[in-house]
Design a protein around this motif. Structure first.
Motif, PDB file in Angstrom:
ATOM      1  N   GLY A 182      37.032  38.371  34.753  1.00  0.00           N
ATOM      2  CA  GLY A 182      37.153  39.733  34.222  1.00  0.00           C
ATOM      3  C   GLY A 182      38.422  39.884  33.402  1.00  0.00           C
ATOM      4  N   LEU A 183      39.143  40.963  33.622  1.00  0.00           N
ATOM      5  CA  LEU A 183      40.342  41.217  32.828  1.00  0.00           C
ATOM      6  C   LEU A 183      41.456  40.211  33.117  1.00  0.00           C
ATOM      7  N   LEU A 184      41.323  39.459  34.226  1.00  0.00           N
ATOM      8  CA  LEU A 184      42.349  38.440  34.500  1.00  0.00           C
ATOM      9  C   LEU A 184      42.373  37.375  33.411  1.00  0.00           C
TER      10      LEU A 184
ATOM     11  N   THR B 204      44.846  47.668  23.612  1.00  0.00           N
ATOM     12  CA  THR B 204      45.802  48.765  23.822  1.00  0.00           C
ATOM     13  C   THR B 204      46.203  48.801  25.295  1.00  0.00           C
ATOM     14  N   TYR B 205      47.458  48.629  25.582  1.00  0.00           N
ATOM     15  CA  TYR B 205      47.979  48.748  26.949  1.00  0.00           C
ATOM     16  C   TYR B 205      49.500  48.802  26.853  1.00  0.00           C
ATOM     17  N   LYS B 206      50.165  48.900  27.947  1.00  0.00           N
ATOM     18  CA  LYS B 206      51.614  48.766  28.009  1.00  0.00           C
ATOM     19  C   LYS B 206      52.367  50.043  27.690  1.00  0.00           C
TER      20      LYS B 206
ATOM     21  N   ALA C 253      32.322  39.749  37.945  1.00  0.00           N
ATOM     22  CA  ALA C 253      33.107  38.661  38.548  1.00  0.00           C
ATOM     23  C   ALA C 253      34.573  38.781  38.175  1.00  0.00           C
ATOM     24  N   GLY C 254      35.089  40.027  38.141  1.00  0.00           N
ATOM     25  CA  GLY C 254      36.536  40.238  38.044  1.00  0.00           C
ATOM     26  C   GLY C 254      37.128  40.107  39.440  1.00  0.00           C
ATOM     27  N   PRO C 255      38.412  40.455  39.604  1.00  0.00           N
ATOM     28  CA  PRO C 255      39.009  40.302  40.938  1.00  0.00           C
ATOM     29  C   PRO C 255      38.286  41.102  42.014  1.00  0.00           C
TER      30      PRO C 255
ATOM     31  N   GLY D 160      30.169  38.440  31.124  1.00  0.00           N
ATOM     32  CA  GLY D 160      31.117  37.724  30.254  1.00  0.00           C
ATOM     33  C   GLY D 160      31.631  36.481  30.944  1.00  0.00           C
ATOM     34  N   THR D 161      32.966  36.383  31.027  1.00  0.00           N
ATOM     35  CA  THR D 161      33.573  35.192  31.611  1.00  0.00           C
ATOM     36  C   THR D 161      34.118  35.533  32.982  1.00  0.00           C
ATOM     37  N   VAL D 162      33.944  34.598  33.915  1.00  0.00           N
ATOM     38  CA  VAL D 162      34.447  34.790  35.276  1.00  0.00           C
ATOM     39  C   VAL D 162      35.952  35.091  35.236  1.00  0.00           C
TER      40      VAL D 162
ATOM     41  N   ALA E 194      30.989  50.384  45.515  1.00  0.00           N
ATOM     42  CA  ALA E 194      31.727  50.182  44.271  1.00  0.00           C
ATOM     43  C   ALA E 194      33.138  49.721  44.602  1.00  0.00           C
ATOM     44  N   ALA E 195      33.747  48.980  43.667  1.00  0.00           N
ATOM     45  CA  ALA E 195      35.090  48.453  43.901  1.00  0.00           C
ATOM     46  C   ALA E 195      35.802  48.226  42.578  1.00  0.00           C
ATOM     47  N   GLY E 196      37.117  48.426  42.576  1.00  0.00           N
ATOM     48  CA  GLY E 196      37.941  48.091  41.413  1.00  0.00           C
ATOM     49  C   GLY E 196      38.019  49.204  40.394  1.00  0.00           C
ATOM     50  N   ASP E 197      38.271  48.815  39.141  1.00  0.00           N
ATOM     51  CA  ASP E 197      38.547  49.793  38.071  1.00  0.00           C
ATOM     52  C   ASP E 197      37.419  50.802  37.874  1.00  0.00           C
ATOM     53  N   VAL E 198      36.181  50.449  38.222  1.00  0.00           N
ATOM     54  CA  VAL E 198      35.051  51.357  37.996  1.00  0.00           C
ATOM     55  C   VAL E 198      35.156  52.610  38.880  1.00  0.00           C
TER      56      VAL E 198
ATOM     57  N   GLN F  87      23.602  40.389  32.078  1.00  0.00           N
ATOM     58  CA  GLN F  87      24.145  41.743  32.171  1.00  0.00           C
ATOM     59  C   GLN F  87      23.185  42.626  32.963  1.00  0.00           C
ATOM     60  N   VAL F  88      23.709  43.316  33.953  1.00  0.00           N
ATOM     61  CA  VAL F  88      22.871  44.219  34.747  1.00  0.00           C
ATOM     62  C   VAL F  88      22.659  45.502  33.943  1.00  0.00           C
ATOM     63  N   VAL F  89      21.406  45.873  33.764  1.00  0.00           N
ATOM     64  CA  VAL F  89      21.104  47.067  32.958  1.00  0.00           C
ATOM     65  C   VAL F  89      20.431  48.175  33.782  1.00  0.00           C
TER      66      VAL F  89
HETATM   67  C1  FAD Z   1      45.984  44.042  29.122  1.00  0.00           C
HETATM   68  C2  FAD Z   1      45.969  44.318  30.593  1.00  0.00           C
HETATM   69  C3  FAD Z   1      47.064  43.947  31.373  1.00  0.00           C
HETATM   70  C4  FAD Z   1      47.040  44.174  32.745  1.00  0.00           C
HETATM   71  N1  FAD Z   1      48.102  43.755  33.479  1.00  0.00           N
HETATM   72  C5  FAD Z   1      48.079  43.925  34.818  1.00  0.00           C
HETATM   73  C6  FAD Z   1      49.180  43.476  35.606  1.00  0.00           C
HETATM   74  O1  FAD Z   1      50.145  42.953  35.070  1.00  0.00           O
HETATM   75  N2  FAD Z   1      49.119  43.656  36.954  1.00  0.00           N
HETATM   76  C7  FAD Z   1      48.044  44.234  37.556  1.00  0.00           C
HETATM   77  O2  FAD Z   1      47.999  44.370  38.776  1.00  0.00           O
HETATM   78  N3  FAD Z   1      46.980  44.675  36.831  1.00  0.00           N
HETATM   79  C8  FAD Z   1      46.983  44.539  35.477  1.00  0.00           C
HETATM   80  N4  FAD Z   1      45.920  44.992  34.741  1.00  0.00           N
HETATM   81  C9  FAD Z   1      44.798  45.661  35.424  1.00  0.00           C
HETATM   82  C10 FAD Z   1      43.860  44.662  36.098  1.00  0.00           C
HETATM   83  O3  FAD Z   1      43.586  43.625  35.194  1.00  0.00           O
HETATM   84  C11 FAD Z   1      42.563  45.392  36.488  1.00  0.00           C
HETATM   85  O4  FAD Z   1      42.905  46.508  37.297  1.00  0.00           O
HETATM   86  C12 FAD Z   1      41.623  44.467  37.274  1.00  0.00           C
HETATM   87  O5  FAD Z   1      41.250  43.375  36.472  1.00  0.00           O
HETATM   88  C13 FAD Z   1      40.385  45.239  37.694  1.00  0.00           C
HETATM   89  O6  FAD Z   1      39.466  44.365  38.282  1.00  0.00           O
HETATM   90  P1  FAD Z   1      37.898  44.687  38.326  1.00  0.00           P
HETATM   91  O7  FAD Z   1      37.289  43.520  38.997  1.00  0.00           O
HETATM   92  O8  FAD Z   1      37.702  46.042  38.859  1.00  0.00           O
HETATM   93  O9  FAD Z   1      37.452  44.794  36.810  1.00  0.00           O
HETATM   94  P2  FAD Z   1      37.404  43.680  35.646  1.00  0.00           P
HETATM   95  O10 FAD Z   1      38.552  42.748  35.760  1.00  0.00           O
HETATM   96  O11 FAD Z   1      37.244  44.456  34.394  1.00  0.00           O
HETATM   97  O12 FAD Z   1      36.058  42.878  35.953  1.00  0.00           O
HETATM   98  C14 FAD Z   1      34.819  43.522  35.814  1.00  0.00           C
HETATM   99  C15 FAD Z   1      33.792  42.477  35.434  1.00  0.00           C
HETATM  100  O13 FAD Z   1      32.494  43.071  35.494  1.00  0.00           O
HETATM  101  C16 FAD Z   1      31.716  42.574  34.407  1.00  0.00           C
HETATM  102  N5  FAD Z   1      30.651  43.537  34.114  1.00  0.00           N
HETATM  103  C17 FAD Z   1      30.788  44.838  33.733  1.00  0.00           C
HETATM  104  N6  FAD Z   1      29.577  45.427  33.583  1.00  0.00           N
HETATM  105  C18 FAD Z   1      28.656  44.467  33.879  1.00  0.00           C
HETATM  106  C19 FAD Z   1      27.238  44.474  33.907  1.00  0.00           C
HETATM  107  N7  FAD Z   1      26.536  45.573  33.626  1.00  0.00           N
HETATM  108  N8  FAD Z   1      26.597  43.327  34.227  1.00  0.00           N
HETATM  109  C20 FAD Z   1      27.294  42.185  34.539  1.00  0.00           C
HETATM  110  N9  FAD Z   1      28.647  42.143  34.517  1.00  0.00           N
HETATM  111  C21 FAD Z   1      29.319  43.264  34.201  1.00  0.00           C
HETATM  112  C22 FAD Z   1      32.710  42.459  33.266  1.00  0.00           C
HETATM  113  O14 FAD Z   1      32.252  41.559  32.279  1.00  0.00           O
HETATM  114  C23 FAD Z   1      33.962  41.969  34.013  1.00  0.00           C
HETATM  115  O15 FAD Z   1      34.069  40.562  34.023  1.00  0.00           O
HETATM  116  C24 FAD Z   1      45.923  44.788  33.358  1.00  0.00           C
HETATM  117  C25 FAD Z   1      44.818  45.173  32.567  1.00  0.00           C
HETATM  118  C26 FAD Z   1      44.841  44.958  31.197  1.00  0.00           C
HETATM  119  C27 FAD Z   1      43.657  45.353  30.393  1.00  0.00           C
END
Ligand code: FAD
Length: 385
Positions: A52-54, A141-143, A18-20, A48-50, A268-272, A92-94
């Motif tokens: 994600g990294l946001l 660690t970032y930045k 439930a990240g972006p 975790g928490t709705v 698949a979508a996002g950082d993965v 958690q999906v396993v």
């Molecule tokens: C410190 C930091 C600063 C950042 N600053 C910026 C910025 O300024 N601007 C910008 O554009 N981007 C920024 N980013 C990057 C941005 O936050 C990520 O690219 C974005 O959040 C990715 O979204 P996502 O949904 O792919 O992943 P995530 O946000 O990581 O969400 C993935 C979610 O999936 C859940 N999950 C994972 N595995 C499982 C499982 N097996 N079962 C159930 N749930 C699971 C996780 O708990 C998590 O909530 C930053 C990242 C960090 C770490």
């Protein structure tokens, strides 16, 4: 016509994360534009928490002259999720296994859910509650690398002799020299370079962490935790057994332009996906994966692809009166997404309701139609194996 057998499943599409990316994907499965579009059912699983990294204070969606703070964006995405009544399950999906025509999603709690399609929007790793302790003992660690020495000294100060836990993976070895040079005064430095952070403990600040690794589950006392996202950005922690979508050499999922993985029905979508880690990319990927999973599930149910008029034009001569909805098959099971007639209970087929009540199938179809076109109802229909 239909290649189906009766039988239930939990959602047309299951979104993991439930990240972006996951929130955008789930919204698109339900928010299909077009008067005659039929929405699909969708469910989100989040460890975790709705948000994600946001959830980390420093994550923003930004351009040179504008910015949405992470929480503000999460609130906006969540308002849509709530409006559409999309369920979010904390687990958690396993595993993901094929069970005939369905995908079975196994959860850490021991439960299992079945769907026609799955979207993996799992980011770099499953989150626990660590974001609640951000800058209260937890740092990340970032930045840019030039920032790291100062970051490590800040971690050492947080720890003040009580110990520093570094959570990463095998790539955390890159930090070895820096850790030695910049953590004096931290106390014992423990590196978790294989395993998982399960819980951060402490009333207001970090006092310990529950972890699981090759030694099993244990609690490590510490005053500070450094989440090594530098390492996770090099290779993600995606530990889901069963189907094996193709990965690149670093371990990220490979997709085509429509966010399809090599496994049919798995998107698949996002950082993965290992592309640029950016909120804007995650949202865009989520939209694409959501529409692709929607089209896949629709085709599994009705044996033809849906029109996605607002997003992809049809190259064909258009009929005089275009009606885009399938005639509801008698063996389909209507399901309430937001509202519908009281007999719709998610188990009764059109056929069974017609038998029970003596109504004709066409009469029942006519009753359901306004609910379907307003996306208040969908139907489940299990494809043959
Ligand atoms: C410190 C930091 C600063 C950042 N600053 C910026 C910025 O300024 N601007 C910008 O554009 N981007 C920024 N980013 C990057 C941005 O936050 C990520 O690219 C974005 O959040 C990715 O979204 P996502 O949904 O792919 O992943 P995530 O946000 O990581 O969400 C993935 C979610 O999936 C859940 N999950 C994972 N595995 C499982 C499982 N097996 N079962 C159930 N749930 C699971 C996780 O708990 C998590 O909530 C930053 C990242 C960090 C770490």
């Amino acid at each position: 016509m239909a290649d189906v057998s009766p039988g239930g499943y939990d959602a047309d599409v299951i979104v993991v994360g439930a990240g972006p990316a996951g929130l955008a994907a789930a919204t698109r499965v339900r928010w299909v534009k077009g008067y005659h579009a039929m929405a699909c059912s969708v469910r989100i699983i989040e460890s975790g928490t709705v948000g994600g990294l946001l959830r980390w204070g420093s994550c923003v969606l930004s351009g040179p002259g504008w910015a949405y703070k992470g929480q503000e964006l999460t609130d906006r995405l969540m308002a849509d999720i709530e409006r559409l009544r999309i369920p979010i399950q904390h687990d958690q999906v396993v595993s993901i296994h094929r069970k005939g025509a369905l995908l079975e999603v196994g959860l850490a709690s021991g439960a299992a859910l079945r769907s026609l399609a799955v979207i993996l929007a799992t980011g770099f790793r499953p989150l626990a509650n660590e974001s609640e302790y951000y800058l209260r003992g937890v740092r990340i660690t970032y930045k840019g690398y030039e920032h790291f020495p100062r970051l490590l000294r800040a971690c050492a100060k947080d720890a003040s002799g009580r110990g520093l836990l570094v959570v990463g993976n095998e790539k955390t070895s890159h930090l070895k020299a820096m850790l030695r040079a910049h953590t004096s005064g931290a106390g014992p430095v423990t590196v978790l370079d294989g395993g998982e952070l399960l819980e951060v403990m402490g009333e207001t600040h970090v006092v310990a962490a529950k972890v699981r690794d090759a030694h099993g589950e244990r609690i490590i006392d510490c005053g500070a935790i450094l989440m090594d996202y530098n390492a996770f950005e090099l290779t993600p922690a995606l530990h889901v057994t069963g189907v094996e979508p193709a990965r690149d050499l670093r371990g990220f999922l490979t997709t085509d332009g429509l966010m399809r993985t090599s496994e049919p029905g798995v998107f698949a979508a996002g950082d993965v996906t290992g592309r640029y880690a950016s909120t804007l990319v995650a949202l865009g990927d989520g939209v694409a994966a959501g529409l692709s999973a929607y089209a896949y599930a629709f085709e599994r149910k009705f044996n033809h692809a849906p029109r996605l008029f607002a997003y992809a034009a049809d190259d064909e001569v258009l009929p005089v009166k275009p009606i885009d909805l399938p005639v509801l098959p008698s063996d389909c099971v209507p399901l309430i997404l937001t509202k519908g007639p009281s007999w719709v209970d998610g188990c009764t087929t059109l056929e069974a309701h017609a038998l029970d009540t003596g109504r004709s199938l066409d009469d029942i179809r006519g009753e359901l139609m306004p609910f379907i076109t307003s996306k208040a109802i969908t139907v489940h229909r299990r494809p043959l194996e």
